[in-house]
Design a protein around this motif. Structure first.
Motif, PDB file in Angstrom:
ATOM      1  N   ASN A 114      20.059   4.958  15.793  1.00  0.00           N
ATOM      2  CA  ASN A 114      20.262   6.350  16.182  1.00  0.00           C
ATOM      3  C   ASN A 114      20.036   7.333  15.035  1.00  0.00           C
ATOM      4  O   ASN A 114      20.172   8.550  15.234  1.00  0.00           O
ATOM      5  N   LEU A 115      19.690   6.839  13.843  1.00  0.00           N
ATOM      6  CA  LEU A 115      19.460   7.734  12.712  1.00  0.00           C
ATOM      7  C   LEU A 115      18.411   8.816  13.005  1.00  0.00           C
ATOM      8  O   LEU A 115      18.608   9.975  12.638  1.00  0.00           O
ATOM      9  N   PRO A 116      17.275   8.478  13.645  1.00  0.00           N
ATOM     10  CA  PRO A 116      16.315   9.549  13.950  1.00  0.00           C
ATOM     11  C   PRO A 116      16.921  10.666  14.786  1.00  0.00           C
ATOM     12  O   PRO A 116      16.603  11.846  14.567  1.00  0.00           O
ATOM     13  N   LEU A 117      17.809  10.314  15.698  1.00  0.00           N
ATOM     14  CA  LEU A 117      18.468  11.323  16.536  1.00  0.00           C
ATOM     15  C   LEU A 117      19.346  12.243  15.688  1.00  0.00           C
ATOM     16  O   LEU A 117      19.306  13.473  15.821  1.00  0.00           O
ATOM     17  N   PHE A 118      20.121  11.642  14.764  1.00  0.00           N
ATOM     18  CA  PHE A 118      21.010  12.432  13.918  1.00  0.00           C
ATOM     19  C   PHE A 118      20.217  13.295  12.932  1.00  0.00           C
ATOM     20  O   PHE A 118      20.569  14.455  12.679  1.00  0.00           O
ATOM     21  N   VAL A 119      19.152  12.731  12.373  1.00  0.00           N
ATOM     22  CA  VAL A 119      18.352  13.482  11.402  1.00  0.00           C
ATOM     23  C   VAL A 119      17.660  14.665  12.068  1.00  0.00           C
ATOM     24  O   VAL A 119      17.591  15.764  11.519  1.00  0.00           O
ATOM     25  N   GLN A 120      17.161  14.437  13.264  1.00  0.00           N
ATOM     26  CA  GLN A 120      16.490  15.518  13.987  1.00  0.00           C
ATOM     27  C   GLN A 120      17.472  16.650  14.301  1.00  0.00           C
ATOM     28  O   GLN A 120      17.123  17.825  14.215  1.00  0.00           O
ATOM     29  N   ALA A 121      18.699  16.284  14.666  1.00  0.00           N
ATOM     30  CA  ALA A 121      19.708  17.298  14.976  1.00  0.00           C
ATOM     31  C   ALA A 121      20.330  17.900  13.718  1.00  0.00           C
ATOM     32  O   ALA A 121      20.994  18.940  13.789  1.00  0.00           O
ATOM     33  N   LYS A 122      20.140  17.211  12.557  1.00  0.00           N
ATOM     34  CA  LYS A 122      20.693  17.652  11.277  1.00  0.00           C
ATOM     35  C   LYS A 122      22.209  17.800  11.320  1.00  0.00           C
ATOM     36  O   LYS A 122      22.793  18.659  10.639  1.00  0.00           O
ATOM     37  N   SER A 123      22.845  16.955  12.128  1.00  0.00           N
ATOM     38  CA  SER A 123      24.298  17.026  12.262  1.00  0.00           C
ATOM     39  C   SER A 123      24.814  15.785  12.964  1.00  0.00           C
ATOM     40  O   SER A 123      24.112  15.198  13.805  1.00  0.00           O
ATOM     41  N   LEU A 124      26.036  15.401  12.605  1.00  0.00           N
ATOM     42  CA  LEU A 124      26.699  14.305  13.318  1.00  0.00           C
ATOM     43  C   LEU A 124      27.471  14.807  14.525  1.00  0.00           C
ATOM     44  O   LEU A 124      28.084  14.027  15.241  1.00  0.00           O
ATOM     45  N   SER A 125      27.430  16.121  14.739  1.00  0.00           N
ATOM     46  CA  SER A 125      28.199  16.701  15.843  1.00  0.00           C
ATOM     47  C   SER A 125      27.664  16.298  17.209  1.00  0.00           C
ATOM     48  O   SER A 125      28.349  16.473  18.218  1.00  0.00           O
ATOM     49  N   ILE A 126      26.437  15.747  17.239  1.00  0.00           N
ATOM     50  CA  ILE A 126      25.879  15.329  18.524  1.00  0.00           C
ATOM     51  C   ILE A 126      26.400  13.957  18.941  1.00  0.00           C
ATOM     52  O   ILE A 126      26.030  13.448  19.995  1.00  0.00           O
ATOM     53  N   THR A 127      27.259  13.364  18.097  1.00  0.00           N
ATOM     54  CA  THR A 127      27.826  12.064  18.444  1.00  0.00           C
ATOM     55  C   THR A 127      28.649  12.186  19.723  1.00  0.00           C
ATOM     56  O   THR A 127      29.556  13.028  19.821  1.00  0.00           O
TER      57      THR A 127
END
Length: 389
Positions: A114-127
């Motif tokens: 899921n790192l690409p998802l977090f990097v694209q969002a530039k935040s862990l708040s999308i968890t």
């Protein structure tokens, strides 16, 4: 077993290196898609020969991983039974192994994917709950181990028959499950995703899973059957012949069914790509016949490979530490593009170079881990401490 599993690890590393680094990779073959109320299955599309080759090699990995996991588990349980272990202690062993694999999936493997998802969002708040409960290979094997704490109480033949029946039922119900999925309550959706229905990844779901339990119980139960019916007195040579016959029969049946257009959601279109473009999500009958057949033949061929051969040592090194390799290689290939914030920017050939460089790093790491584990076991034996890995 170690040699075949080592080759599987190498091909798996190729697939995952390209997942993080490259574009043009074939993925989600056969995934059921609901588009404006119409169910379709994700085709391979127009792709290059290199993409097809990578798809072919990586498709060996999951069936082989599940089969060998079931085989080795059966041998381990047989050894414990022969030593007089109680049913409760064996069940506890299976539960511990199962929950460990699920924990490794949720806490180590899935965050890497899921790192690409977090990097694209530039935040862990999308968890979300759905991003945390991202299930895959390890969790499905773990759930299978837990299920086998009950399944081991019947003969391996009956267990395989039950699993095949569940598999065929899940395939028959797949169109209706996929069609009704959007209208179901979130908890029911999560149950379907865990058990039978792979769906496109979505953080809004309660659970995501590209390897649902019921279809992938089949190679696990098949490995369990072969492990349970292995007779040590007959020797490894007899087992190798059994693998050879099984492989030839499986691949022959694949060609018969594929030529007839039976056994897969993606129909052959008269091209080589169309003939070998099989559904993996979920795995079709043709997919299992081809790739399990190839795994059987690899098991036979690696039995023939001399112990002193350099290739044997390389493959065995990777194959003897599967969990360490699996979790380590994901973060190794994911770390740099995560730091740079640039995933999937390289062409496939460049991603393949990254894969080879990664293997050069992983080889001594795997060797070092095995040395540490061996010395740890020796010290524990001297102190008479019961260790389980």
């Amino acid at each position: 077993m170690d040699r075949t599993r080592g080759l599987i690890m190498i091909f798996m590393a190729l697939d995952h290196a390209l997942y993080f680094w490259s574009n043009g990779r074939v993925n989600n073959e056969g995934l059921p898609l609901l588009i404006k109320g119409t169910l379709t299955f994700n085709p391979l599309g127009n792709t290059t020969f290199l993409s097809l080759l990578v798809m072919f090699l990586s498709s060996l990995c999951a069936p082989g991983f599940f089969f060998i996991a079931g085989y080795v588990l059966a041998l381990s349980v047989k050894k414990r039974e022969a030593a007089g272990a109680s049913n409760w202690s064996i069940d506890k062993y299976l539960w511990k192994r199962g929950f460990l694999l699920i924990a490794l999936q949720l806490l180590i493997a899935s965050p890497a994917f899921n790192l690409p998802l977090f990097v694209q969002a530039k935040s862990l708040s999308i968890t979300t709950i759905g991003t945390f409960f991202s299930l895959s290979v390890l969790s499905s094997i773990g759930l299978g181990f837990i299920a086998f704490s009950l399944g081991r109480r019947i003969s391996p033949w009956k267990l395989l028959g039950l699993v095949i029946s569940l598999y065929l039922l899940s395939q028959a119900l797949l169109p209706s499950l996929a069609t009704s999925f959007p209208s179901l309550q979130a908890f029911i959706q999560a149950c379907q995703v865990v058990l039978a229905l792979p769906v496109p990844f979505s953080p809004e779901l309660l659970a995501n899973n590209n390897f649902p339990l019921i279809p992938w119980l089949l190679p696990l139960a098949l490995g369990w059957l072969y492990g349970k019916t292995y007779v040590e007195k007959r020797g490894i040579a007899h087992e190798a012949k059994r693998f050879a016959v099984s492989g030839l029969c499986s691949i022959t049946l694949f060609f018969v069914l594929r030529a007839a257009g039976i056994g897969d959601y993606l129909l052959p279109d008269g091209t080589l790509q169309g003939f070998f473009g099989l559904s993996k999500y979920p795995p079709s009958i043709d997919y299992f016949l081809l790739y399990l057949g190839l795994i059987f033949l690899l098991l036979f061929l690696f039995y023939k490979l001399p112990q002193t051969a350099k290739l044997s040592k390389i493959l065995e090194n990777f194959g003897r530490a599967p969990l360490f390799f699996y979790n380590t290689h994901l973060w190794l290939y994911a770390a740099i593009p995560a730091i740079l914030g640039r995933f999937n920017t390289l062409p496939l050939w460049a991603g393949a170079v990254i894969w080879l460089l990664g293997l050069l790093i992983l080889y001594p790491l795997t060797q070092g881990y095995q040395t540490w584990r061996s010395s740890h076991k020796v010290r524990a034996y001297r102190l008479q401490l019961p260790l389980r890995f």
